[in-house]
Design an enzyme around this catalytic site. Structure first.
Site, PDB file in Angstrom:
ATOM      1  CG  ASP A  55      -1.895  -1.158   1.185  1.00  0.00           C
ATOM      2  OD1 ASP A  55      -2.570  -1.314   0.150  1.00  0.00           O
ATOM      3  OD2 ASP A  55      -1.958  -1.938   2.160  1.00  0.00           O
ATOM      4  CE1 TYR A 103       1.234  15.233 -14.227  1.00  0.00           C
ATOM      5  CE2 TYR A 103       1.760  16.386 -16.276  1.00  0.00           C
ATOM      6  CZ  TYR A 103       1.700  15.211 -15.533  1.00  0.00           C
ATOM      7  OH  TYR A 103       2.110  14.025 -16.108  1.00  0.00           O
ATOM      8  CE  LYS A 111       4.622  13.458 -13.828  1.00  0.00           C
ATOM      9  NZ  LYS A 111       5.066  12.113 -13.424  1.00  0.00           N
TER      10      LYS A 111
HETATM   11  N1  NAP Z   1      -0.666   9.942 -19.928  1.00  0.00           N
HETATM   12  C1  NAP Z   1       0.132  10.913 -20.315  1.00  0.00           C
HETATM   13  O1  NAP Z   1      -0.162  11.677 -21.250  1.00  0.00           O
HETATM   14  C2  NAP Z   1       1.459  11.119 -19.634  1.00  0.00           C
HETATM   15  C3  NAP Z   1       2.411  11.922 -20.279  1.00  0.00           C
HETATM   16  C4  NAP Z   1       3.639  12.130 -19.676  1.00  0.00           C
HETATM   17  C5  NAP Z   1       3.927  11.545 -18.449  1.00  0.00           C
HETATM   18  N2  NAP Z   1       2.972  10.785 -17.842  1.00  0.00           N
HETATM   19  C6  NAP Z   1       3.313  10.220 -16.545  1.00  0.00           C
HETATM   20  O2  NAP Z   1       3.375   8.811 -16.677  1.00  0.00           O
HETATM   21  C7  NAP Z   1       3.037   8.195 -15.423  1.00  0.00           C
HETATM   22  C8  NAP Z   1       1.976   7.143 -15.633  1.00  0.00           C
HETATM   23  O3  NAP Z   1       0.782   7.767 -16.104  1.00  0.00           O
HETATM   24  P1  NAP Z   1      -0.402   6.955 -16.828  1.00  0.00           P
HETATM   25  O4  NAP Z   1      -0.733   7.687 -18.073  1.00  0.00           O
HETATM   26  O5  NAP Z   1      -0.041   5.520 -16.874  1.00  0.00           O
HETATM   27  O6  NAP Z   1      -1.605   7.224 -15.836  1.00  0.00           O
HETATM   28  P2  NAP Z   1      -2.394   6.260 -14.836  1.00  0.00           P
HETATM   29  O7  NAP Z   1      -2.733   4.986 -15.478  1.00  0.00           O
HETATM   30  O8  NAP Z   1      -3.491   7.111 -14.292  1.00  0.00           O
HETATM   31  O9  NAP Z   1      -1.317   5.970 -13.689  1.00  0.00           O
HETATM   32  C9  NAP Z   1      -1.113   6.843 -12.616  1.00  0.00           C
HETATM   33  C10 NAP Z   1      -0.706   6.019 -11.411  1.00  0.00           C
HETATM   34  O10 NAP Z   1      -0.546   6.903 -10.289  1.00  0.00           O
HETATM   35  C11 NAP Z   1      -1.249   6.339  -9.180  1.00  0.00           C
HETATM   36  N3  NAP Z   1      -1.703   7.331  -8.209  1.00  0.00           N
HETATM   37  C12 NAP Z   1      -2.659   8.273  -8.347  1.00  0.00           C
HETATM   38  N4  NAP Z   1      -2.844   8.927  -7.180  1.00  0.00           N
HETATM   39  C13 NAP Z   1      -1.971   8.384  -6.293  1.00  0.00           C
HETATM   40  C14 NAP Z   1      -1.677   8.603  -4.930  1.00  0.00           C
HETATM   41  N5  NAP Z   1      -2.345   9.512  -4.187  1.00  0.00           N
HETATM   42  N6  NAP Z   1      -0.717   7.852  -4.336  1.00  0.00           N
HETATM   43  C15 NAP Z   1      -0.036   6.913  -5.017  1.00  0.00           C
HETATM   44  N7  NAP Z   1      -0.287   6.633  -6.326  1.00  0.00           N
HETATM   45  C16 NAP Z   1      -1.244   7.364  -6.946  1.00  0.00           C
HETATM   46  C17 NAP Z   1      -2.440   5.651  -9.800  1.00  0.00           C
HETATM   47  O11 NAP Z   1      -2.981   4.717  -8.874  1.00  0.00           O
HETATM   48  P3  NAP Z   1      -4.591   4.496  -8.733  1.00  0.00           P
HETATM   49  O12 NAP Z   1      -5.136   4.373 -10.089  1.00  0.00           O
HETATM   50  O13 NAP Z   1      -4.696   3.277  -7.944  1.00  0.00           O
HETATM   51  O14 NAP Z   1      -5.083   5.730  -8.045  1.00  0.00           O
HETATM   52  C18 NAP Z   1      -1.779   4.994 -11.008  1.00  0.00           C
HETATM   53  O15 NAP Z   1      -1.164   3.788 -10.641  1.00  0.00           O
HETATM   54  C19 NAP Z   1       2.634   9.344 -14.489  1.00  0.00           C
HETATM   55  O16 NAP Z   1       3.751   9.716 -13.713  1.00  0.00           O
HETATM   56  C20 NAP Z   1       2.291  10.466 -15.454  1.00  0.00           C
HETATM   57  O17 NAP Z   1       2.447  11.715 -14.853  1.00  0.00           O
HETATM   58  C21 NAP Z   1       1.766  10.527 -18.408  1.00  0.00           C
END
Ligand code: NAP
Length: 251
Positions: A65, A157, A161
């Site tokens: 967790d 955000y 980052k």
């Molecule tokens: N999608 C994009 O366009 C994009 C672009 C550049 C970088 N990124 C980065 O890539 C990474 C993965 O993103 P993704 O697109 O795969 O999104 P995602 O599927 O929403 O993954 C985000 C993760 O963060 C977790 N999270 C959210 N709130 C949290 C909290 N309070 N404590 C601990 N964990 C928490 C979520 O867990 P739960 O679901 O269980 O809450 C999930 O496992 C992130 O760091 C994001 O900023 C994404």
């Protein structure tokens, strides 16, 4: 320790339900009895992920967790997550939040910073301490191009980052000669549940493409990658654009 074929035997995914994190995990060459540890706040969701991974042949899945908003002692999270000496640690925790809400509600802005940066600091520092003691391993940290130059549309955000990216660059420098490598991943827009409500930006990509780029970067020893690669040059230009022009860009 990776096996004789270079396959990972143990992986820690912080952000255990992240679409991008899981795509990276699935792309790594994996030993038959590999162990995966998922760390995140939503245990039922991680149980679902664990079941899927077991069905795909992962030997053992552990769940820890971890809520990045719980700013208490996170040492226990690292202790629990490091029992199997991970070969690769992927930090994919992230939360886009809503910029307009953050501008009205300072607590909402702080939540964005806590999840994307502040809450990850003890986990990153603790993980690096453990990796350094192991003398081997790769740390993969999900940054973003949004941290390179803040846009009015998502600057809270982007700021969080940018902090994460800077901390990780510092850790990379501190790990020179330790046997531990770091890959900082700076994607543009990735189509995941995090962005489903948004219009795709130019150069939009997929979790699989990000995973492909990370899997290629690890053996190459690349320290920072942009996905797609062209964003490296786009950001080089955007970083130096006068503010008056930068502000007028769409998106
Ligand atoms: N999608 C994009 O366009 C994009 C672009 C550049 C970088 N990124 C980065 O890539 C990474 C993965 O993103 P993704 O697109 O795969 O999104 P995602 O599927 O929403 O993954 C985000 C993760 O963060 C977790 N999270 C959210 N709130 C949290 C909290 N309070 N404590 C601990 N964990 C928490 C979520 O867990 P739960 O679901 O269980 O809450 C999930 O496992 C992130 O760091 C994001 O900023 C994404």
């Amino acid at each position: 320790m990776r096996d004789a074929l270079g396959r990972v035997q143990s992986v820690l995914l912080v952000g255990g339900s992240s679409e991008i994190g899981l795509a990276i995990l699935r792309r790594l060459p994996r030993a038959d009895a590999a162990v995966v540890c998922l760390a995140g706040p939503d245990r039922p969701e991680m149980e679902r992920v664990a079941e899927a991974l077991r069905a795909e042949g992962v030997g053992r899945v552990e769940i820890v967790d971890f809520d990045a908003c719980d700013l208490g002692d996170q040492t226990a999270v690292v202790d629990a997550a490091f029992t199997d000496e991970p070969d690769v640690v992927i930090v994919a925790t992230g939360y886009l939040g809503d910029q307009a809400t953050a501008e009205q509600d300072p607590a909402a802005a702080a939540r964005i910073v806590d999840i994307n940066f502040r809450g990850l600091v003890p986990v990153l520092m603790g993980s690096v301490q453990r990796l350094r003691a192991q003398g081997h391993g790769t740390l993969v940290v999900m940054s973003t191009v949004a941290g390179e130059r803040p846009r009015v549309a998502n600057y809270v955000y982007g700021a969080a980052k940018a902090g994460l990216d800077a901390l990780t660059r510092g850790l990379t420098a501190s790990l020179a000669g330790s046997g531990v490598t770091v890959v900082i991943v700076r994607p543009g827009f990735v189509r995941t549940r995090m962005t489903t409500h948004l219009k795709p930006a130019p150069f939009a990509t997929t979790p699989d493409k990000v995973a492909e780029a990370v899997a290629a970067a690890i053996p190459r020893g690349s320290r920072i990658i942009w996905v797609p690669g062209v964003l490296r040059w786009v950001m080089l230009v955007l970083r130096h654009l006068p503010e008056s022009l930068f502000r007028r860009l769409p998106g």
